[in-house]
Scaffold this active site. Structure first.
Site, PDB file in Angstrom:
ATOM      1  N   THR A  41       0.800  -1.227   0.000  1.00 57.18           N
ATOM      2  CA  THR A  41       0.000   0.000   0.000  1.00 57.18           C
ATOM      3  C   THR A  41       0.829   1.272   0.000  1.00 57.18           C
ATOM      4  OG1 THR A  41      -1.761  -1.168   1.133  1.00 57.18           O
ATOM      5  CG2 THR A  41      -1.792   1.210   1.325  1.00 57.18           C
ATOM      6  N   ASP A  87       1.527  -6.712  -4.542  1.00 59.18           N
ATOM      7  CA  ASP A  87       0.745  -6.692  -3.305  1.00 59.18           C
ATOM      8  C   ASP A  87       1.301  -7.852  -2.489  1.00 59.18           C
ATOM      9  OD1 ASP A  87      -1.435  -7.456  -1.430  1.00 59.18           O
ATOM     10  OD2 ASP A  87      -2.509  -5.846  -2.460  1.00 59.18           O
ATOM     11  N   SER A  88       1.491  -7.669  -1.196  1.00 63.16           N
ATOM     12  CA  SER A  88       2.181  -8.732  -0.448  1.00 63.16           C
ATOM     13  C   SER A  88       1.355 -10.003  -0.347  1.00 63.16           C
ATOM     14  CB  SER A  88       2.612  -8.248   0.932  1.00 63.16           C
ATOM     15  OG  SER A  88       1.544  -8.226   1.836  1.00 63.16           O
ATOM     16  N   THR A 119       1.633  -4.914   4.118  1.00 66.51           N
ATOM     17  CA  THR A 119       1.492  -5.350   5.505  1.00 66.51           C
ATOM     18  C   THR A 119       0.950  -6.779   5.631  1.00 66.51           C
ATOM     19  OG1 THR A 119      -0.701  -4.328   5.573  1.00 66.51           O
ATOM     20  CG2 THR A 119       1.145  -3.022   6.405  1.00 66.51           C
ATOM     21  N   ASP A 120       0.199  -7.229   4.606  1.00 64.07           N
ATOM     22  CA  ASP A 120      -0.518  -8.499   4.781  1.00 64.07           C
ATOM     23  C   ASP A 120       0.400  -9.677   5.094  1.00 64.07           C
ATOM     24  OD1 ASP A 120      -2.933  -7.251   4.398  1.00 64.07           O
ATOM     25  OD2 ASP A 120      -3.076  -7.735   2.269  1.00 64.07           O
ATOM     26  N   GLN A 302      -3.429 -21.732  18.458  1.00 67.49           N
ATOM     27  CA  GLN A 302      -4.321 -20.737  17.840  1.00 67.49           C
ATOM     28  C   GLN A 302      -4.395 -19.485  18.712  1.00 67.49           C
ATOM     29  OE1 GLN A 302      -8.098 -22.663  16.897  1.00 67.49           O
ATOM     30  NE2 GLN A 302      -7.004 -24.398  16.030  1.00 67.49           N
ATOM     31  N   CYS A 303      -3.921 -19.590  19.951  1.00 67.71           N
ATOM     32  CA  CYS A 303      -3.888 -18.403  20.831  1.00 67.71           C
ATOM     33  C   CYS A 303      -2.749 -17.493  20.375  1.00 67.71           C
ATOM     34  CB  CYS A 303      -3.629 -18.800  22.276  1.00 67.71           C
ATOM     35  SG  CYS A 303      -4.947 -19.794  22.956  1.00 67.71           S
TER      36      CYS A 303
END
Ligand code: ASN
Length: 386
Positions: A41, A87-88, A119-120, A302-303
């Site tokens: 971006t 785009d990442s 950023t992705d 997943q935490c």
């Protein structure tokens, strides 16, 4: 299920022009920083349909007119960019290798490096670079923005200027992400917010520095300078998949994963401190089959915060007994790229299982473990403190 390197049909893999252009002739010639724009971006503009896409050459032209850069406080900045810009979301391991190779080619010409990135997937790239850039003794700072440089509320300008100051002046010997007002260890980061300007956090490790009216660096937390000569080990083995476990999931596909012969690693995203349905005997059997087939199976949580401890509950222990290894407090981003890096070094499954649990670049902290720096691992960079 996510796979690391498979199926990218990009007609062109990005290259760099390799003749970086000076942006700010009045910056201090005592320090030199290479800015590599890969896409994202920060250098995008809106097309006719309103969607954002990167525009070749636009960011360089824009930066040449940023007055702040033309002060003695700033190092001289040289600019190069990916062709094509990405785009990442489109980034893959081959693109990480292009970045690593660019840094390698210019390593002795610059005091520091700023990688401008979407950023992705920035946390994946930062983790991958942290492993591939062995014995790194200079700052490599990734940054980007949530809004394009041209938009009124943009965070692009401040992120970039601050990242450049840090890359040009700080005694850092590691790959970091600078975002908002904080500098993080790259392989500890996650993108936490799709909209906020403070998009990143480092959930299991404190920030390395905070920029306010001055730059406060927490020196105690930084990686130790390396003892050996810088070199790059490219990530060439990327057959690693990530599986997020949810209640009642179907595990039948594991059979083909175990027998197909092209998957080398499986990262399981489990519950809490590494718990999974041990009552589901087919899943336990599938994990055993993967391990027996020579596939390295690593448990992450997943935490967002905390540590994987497979032995804590009977349900987790059952998986440890099948040969699943804990990812401790590593992010999934660090785990998947670390495993691909170790596989790319030609380590056997047994060696990978062992070294996955060693702290190589400050990506994990496991109080019960000490690093074995003996024999064949001398080519891996010494651990970061603490
Ligand atoms: N889609 C963009 C990217 O990752 C998002 C951003 O940079 N803020 O390239």
């Amino acid at each position: 299920m996510a796979a690391l390197g498979a199926g990218y049909e990009s007609p062109v893999s990005p290259s760099t022009a390799d003749s970086p252009q000076l942006l700010n002739p009045r910056g201090s010639s005592l320090r030199k920083v290479l800015i590599l724009y890969t896409g994202g971006t920060i250098g995008m503009a809106r097309g006719e349909d309103g969607s954002l896409g990167p525009i070749p050459g636009a960011l360089r032209r824009r930066l040449q007119s940023v007055d702040e850069l033309n002060q003695e406080l700033f190092p001289q900045c040289f600019f190069d960019e990916f062709d094509p810009l990405l785009d990442s979301a489109d980034m893959c391991p081959e693109d990480w290798c292009t970045m690593a190779s660019c840094i390698e080619r210019h390593y002795y010409d610059f005091d520091g490096f700023v990688v401008l990135h979407g950023t992705d997937t920035m946390a994946y790239t930062a983790s991958a670079l942290s492993f591939m850039l062995e014995q790194l003794s200079k700052p490599v700072i990734l940054t980007g923005s949530q809004l394009p440089m041209e938009e009124p509320l943009t965070d692009a300008r401040s992120n970039l200027l601050r990242a450049v100051i840090i890359a040009g002046r700080a005694d850092l010997t590691e790959v970091c992400i600078f975002f908002g007002s904080k500098l993080f260890r790259g392989n500890r980061c996650k993108k936490m917010d799709a909209n906020a300007l403070t998009a990143f956090d480092s959930p299991n490790f404190p920030e390395l520095a905070v920029v306010g009216t001055e730059v406060k660096i927490h020196h105690r937390l930084l990686c130790n300078p390396p003892k050996g000569r810088f070199r790059v080990h490219l990530m060439t083995v990327t057959e690693v998949i990530v599986v997020c476990v949810v209640p009642g999931f179907s595990d039948s596909f594991f059979d083909s994963v175990a027998t197909a012969g092209n998957v080398k690693g499986v990262i399981l995203l489990l519950y809490g401190c590494g718990n999974a349905p041990a009552r589901k005997t087919s899943f336990l059997a599938a994990c055993s089959k993967l391990v027996t087939a020579g596939i390295v199976v690593v448990a992450c949580s997943q935490c967002i915060h905390g540590n994987v401890e497979l032995e804590k509950y009977a349900v987790g222990r059952a998986f440890a007994e099948c040969g699943v290894i804990p990812g401790h407090d590593m992010t999934a981003e660090a785990t998947v790229t670390k495993l691909a890096y170790l596989l790319s070094k030609g380590l056997s499954p047994g060696e990978c299982r062992k070294v996955m649990q060693d702290n190589l670049r400050g990506e994990m902290f496991s109080p019960a473990k000490t690093l074995d720096v003996s024999s064949s691992w001398t080519d891996l960079q010494s651990p970061c403190s603490p």
